[in-house]
Design an enzyme around this catalytic site. Structure first.
Site, PDB file in Angstrom:
ATOM      1  CE  LYS A 108       1.628   7.402  -3.855  1.00  0.00           C
ATOM      2  NZ  LYS A 108       2.783   6.503  -3.773  1.00  0.00           N
ATOM      3  CB  VAL A 130       5.283  -4.692  -0.175  1.00  0.00           C
ATOM      4  CG1 VAL A 130       6.575  -4.532   0.616  1.00  0.00           C
ATOM      5  CG2 VAL A 130       5.251  -3.695  -1.326  1.00  0.00           C
TER       6      VAL A 130
HETATM    7  N1  LIG Z   1       4.378  -1.698  -4.071  1.00  0.00           N
HETATM    8  C1  LIG Z   1       5.428  -0.931  -3.860  1.00  0.00           C
HETATM    9  O1  LIG Z   1       6.455  -1.026  -4.544  1.00  0.00           O
HETATM   10  C2  LIG Z   1       5.395   0.086  -2.771  1.00  0.00           C
HETATM   11  C3  LIG Z   1       4.398   0.083  -1.804  1.00  0.00           C
HETATM   12  N2  LIG Z   1       4.409   0.986  -0.786  1.00  0.00           N
HETATM   13  C4  LIG Z   1       3.370   0.999   0.223  1.00  0.00           C
HETATM   14  O2  LIG Z   1       3.365  -0.258   0.903  1.00  0.00           O
HETATM   15  C5  LIG Z   1       2.041  -0.621   1.274  1.00  0.00           C
HETATM   16  C6  LIG Z   1       1.720  -1.990   0.723  1.00  0.00           C
HETATM   17  O3  LIG Z   1       1.853  -1.973  -0.692  1.00  0.00           O
HETATM   18  P1  LIG Z   1       1.381  -3.206  -1.598  1.00  0.00           P
HETATM   19  O4  LIG Z   1       1.800  -4.476  -0.960  1.00  0.00           O
HETATM   20  O5  LIG Z   1       1.823  -2.915  -2.969  1.00  0.00           O
HETATM   21  O6  LIG Z   1      -0.208  -3.068  -1.487  1.00  0.00           O
HETATM   22  P2  LIG Z   1      -1.345  -4.182  -1.697  1.00  0.00           P
HETATM   23  O7  LIG Z   1      -2.585  -3.449  -1.979  1.00  0.00           O
HETATM   24  O8  LIG Z   1      -0.858  -5.231  -2.648  1.00  0.00           O
HETATM   25  O9  LIG Z   1      -1.431  -4.904  -0.259  1.00  0.00           O
HETATM   26  C7  LIG Z   1      -1.967  -4.334   0.880  1.00  0.00           C
HETATM   27  C8  LIG Z   1      -2.521  -5.472   1.745  1.00  0.00           C
HETATM   28  O10 LIG Z   1      -2.849  -4.959   3.025  1.00  0.00           O
HETATM   29  C9  LIG Z   1      -4.066  -5.527   3.462  1.00  0.00           C
HETATM   30  N3  LIG Z   1      -4.637  -4.641   4.481  1.00  0.00           N
HETATM   31  C10 LIG Z   1      -5.203  -3.416   4.348  1.00  0.00           C
HETATM   32  N4  LIG Z   1      -5.522  -2.890   5.535  1.00  0.00           N
HETATM   33  C11 LIG Z   1      -5.154  -3.812   6.456  1.00  0.00           C
HETATM   34  C12 LIG Z   1      -5.210  -3.865   7.874  1.00  0.00           C
HETATM   35  N5  LIG Z   1      -5.714  -2.858   8.593  1.00  0.00           N
HETATM   36  N6  LIG Z   1      -4.735  -4.960   8.508  1.00  0.00           N
HETATM   37  C13 LIG Z   1      -4.212  -5.988   7.800  1.00  0.00           C
HETATM   38  N7  LIG Z   1      -4.118  -5.996   6.459  1.00  0.00           N
HETATM   39  C14 LIG Z   1      -4.597  -4.922   5.801  1.00  0.00           C
HETATM   40  C15 LIG Z   1      -4.886  -5.685   2.213  1.00  0.00           C
HETATM   41  O11 LIG Z   1      -5.894  -6.664   2.364  1.00  0.00           O
HETATM   42  C16 LIG Z   1      -3.792  -6.105   1.195  1.00  0.00           C
HETATM   43  O12 LIG Z   1      -3.638  -7.506   1.159  1.00  0.00           O
HETATM   44  C17 LIG Z   1       1.146   0.523   0.775  1.00  0.00           C
HETATM   45  O13 LIG Z   1       0.961   1.437   1.817  1.00  0.00           O
HETATM   46  C18 LIG Z   1       1.966   1.155  -0.336  1.00  0.00           C
HETATM   47  O14 LIG Z   1       1.638   2.520  -0.505  1.00  0.00           O
HETATM   48  C19 LIG Z   1       5.450   1.894  -0.661  1.00  0.00           C
HETATM   49  C20 LIG Z   1       6.469   1.922  -1.569  1.00  0.00           C
HETATM   50  C21 LIG Z   1       6.492   1.066  -2.736  1.00  0.00           C
HETATM   51  O1  LIG Z   2       7.072   4.764  -3.163  1.00  0.00           O
HETATM   52  C1  LIG Z   2       5.971   5.059  -3.633  1.00  0.00           C
HETATM   53  O2  LIG Z   2       5.019   5.399  -2.892  1.00  0.00           O
HETATM   54  C2  LIG Z   2       5.790   5.035  -5.083  1.00  0.00           C
HETATM   55  O3  LIG Z   2       4.863   5.642  -5.570  1.00  0.00           O
HETATM   56  C3  LIG Z   2       6.788   4.261  -5.875  1.00  0.00           C
HETATM   57  C4  LIG Z   2       6.330   3.924  -7.231  1.00  0.00           C
HETATM   58  C5  LIG Z   2       5.873   2.678  -7.611  1.00  0.00           C
HETATM   59  N1  LIG Z   2       5.550   2.723  -8.928  1.00  0.00           N
HETATM   60  C6  LIG Z   2       5.783   3.990  -9.399  1.00  0.00           C
HETATM   61  C7  LIG Z   2       5.603   4.528 -10.660  1.00  0.00           C
HETATM   62  C8  LIG Z   2       5.940   5.890 -10.844  1.00  0.00           C
HETATM   63  C9  LIG Z   2       6.428   6.638  -9.788  1.00  0.00           C
HETATM   64  C10 LIG Z   2       6.619   6.087  -8.536  1.00  0.00           C
HETATM   65  C11 LIG Z   2       6.282   4.744  -8.346  1.00  0.00           C
END
Ligand SMILES: NC(=O)C1=CN([C@@H]2O[C@H](COP(=O)(O)OP(=O)(O)OC[C@H]3O[C@@H](n4cnc5c(N)ncnc54)[C@H](O)[C@@H]3O)[C@@H](O)[C@H]2O)C=CC1
Ligand SMILES: O=C(O)C(=O)Cc1c[nH]c2ccccc12
Length: 353
Positions: free
Chosen positions: A80, A180
């Site tokens: 990471k 997500v």
């Molecule tokens: N995008 C993906 O495929 C993956 C995402 N994740 C994890 O899932 C989580 C969400 O990912 P995404 O949706 O891609 O991120 P994102 O950045 O699109 O969305 C995060 C949202 O959470 C909100 N937020 C932050 N702190 C907050 C709080 N205390 N209370 C309420 N809302 C709050 C933000 O305003 C934002 O709208 C992250 O922790 C990420 O590392 C894990 C695996 C894969």
């Molecule tokens: O599950 C996580 O926290 C990831 O980093 C997944 C992931 C999303 N996009 C990528 C691109 C390259 C390697 C991992 C990821």
């Protein structure tokens, strides 16, 4: 922090400090374990309060990636990267400089989009390195698949907890309506779930209220809602000594990485409160499954089957935890450690032969 001691204890292979003056960049790439394959993990940009916080995040997130890939049966290791910066100060030059650091690792580390990095940013990084995945958009990006995995995880937890496959009429509190969280809300709404949501962005909460009839609460009120399931989909560390006493939910099932502030302590507290915790790196594996498949040549059936496996893997983990009287977090760690150990022994036998 005693760096070498911490790194040895957590089992990391390598930690890279990437810095440059012009353009100004500070980033940390943490490679946890490459036994199963190249270290994979998306890059996060965040205005950490200090360098120790950034390092801690990189170390924990990369270790989580090792467990994530192992539990999902993906032949990848864990890594990471974090870029220490304010999102407003992000520049193309900074991202390209970061891309050159990634390129210097020659494929030992493969990265992509995480918090505060946009698909366009990933394309900018890609100008300097081939070791970037998840931007081809052949598969719609990782977030929708991650959300699907979380939805399946919720169903597995409900089945284990209440011996029912019917989730209709239940209430879920979703924290964070990003890439997500929004997709998850759609699945839940389509399956007759009542939603209570929070996000700092009033635009996002208004949209989910409008689309899915969600009830909107303030960010600090999301923990104490009278719901069946709490789904953290924002940042890590939110299951802690302040929030656990507030929780009314009987299941925690969300996408955020590093949900437990202190894995041992807070994992145990949840057991004591009779809350079923879906280990974050098992339930949120949809993203890595998706980008890994994209990397090796996307076949929808295969990727879909692997995501569907999240359901059975979680059920297996819940059962191990129950039988061995350990936390679900420890049960999933054991599963990952066994797989990694087996691969290590096989590798060593190959070298010896
Ligand atoms: N995008 C993906 O495929 C993956 C995402 N994740 C994890 O899932 C989580 C969400 O990912 P995404 O949706 O891609 O991120 P994102 O950045 O699109 O969305 C995060 C949202 O959470 C909100 N937020 C932050 N702190 C907050 C709080 N205390 N209370 C309420 N809302 C709050 C933000 O305003 C934002 O709208 C992250 O922790 C990420 O590392 C894990 C695996 C894969
Ligand atoms: O599950 C996580 O926290 C990831 O980093 C997944 C992931 C999303 N996009 C990528 C691109 C390259 C390697 C991992 C990821």
């Amino acid at each position: 922090m005693q760096l070498f001691e911490t790194v040895r204890e957590m089992g990391h292979e390598q930690v890279l400090y990437c810095h440059g003056k012009n353009p100004d960049i500070r980033a940390i790439i943490a490679i946890h374990d490459t036994t199963l394959g190249p270290a994979m993990g998306a890059t996060r940009l965040y205005p950490y309060i200090n360098e120790e916080a950034a390092l801690r995040d990189a170390l924990r997130l990369s270790r989580g990636m090792t467990y994530k890939a192992a539990c999902a049966n993906i032949p990848a290791g864990g890594g990471k990267a974090v870029i220490i910066a304010n999102p407003e100060d992000k520049t193309d030059e900074m991202l390209r400089a970061y891309g050159r650091f990634v390129e210097s690792l020659k494929g030992r580390f493969i990265t992509g989009q995480d918090v505060n990095i946009t698909p366009q940013d990933v394309r900018t990084i890609k100008q300097e390195t081939n070791y970037v995945v998840g931007v081809e958009e052949k598969s719609g990006g990782p977030a929708p698949i991650t959300a699907l995995g979380v939805f399946l995880g919720i169903k597995a937890a409900v089945e284990f907890r209440w011996q029912t496959k019917n989730i209709e009429g239940m209430t879920v509190a979703v924290q964070g309506l990003g890439n997500v969280g929004q997709n998850l809300c759609r699945h839940l709404h389509e399956n007759g779930i009542k939603l209570i949501v929070a996000d700092f962005s009033s635009e996002k909460t208004a949209e989910i209220k409008h689309l899915f009839g969600a009830t909107v609460v303030e960010p600090d009120e999301i923990y104490s809602q009278n719901v069946d399931i709490f789904s953290p989909c924002a940042m890590g560390g939110i299951i802690n000594s302040q929030t656990i006493p507030q929780l009314q939910a009987k299941i925690i099932a969300g996408a955020a990485n590093n949900q437990l502030d202190n894995e041992r302590l807070h994992g145990q507290r949840l057991v004591e409160k009779d809350i079923l915790y879906c280990p974050d790196y098992v339930i949120n594996a949809g993203g890595i499954i998706n980008v890994y498949n994209e990397m090796i040549g996307y076949e929808e059936d295969k990727a879909f089957k692997q995501v569907n496996n999240i359901y059975d893997t979680l059920l297996a983990i819940f059962n191990i935890a129950q039988q061995q009287s350990i936390t679900t977090n420890d049960a999933s760690k054991r599963l990952a450690d066994e797989r990694i150990m087996k691969a290590r022994i096989n590798k060593n036998q190959l070298i010896a032969a």
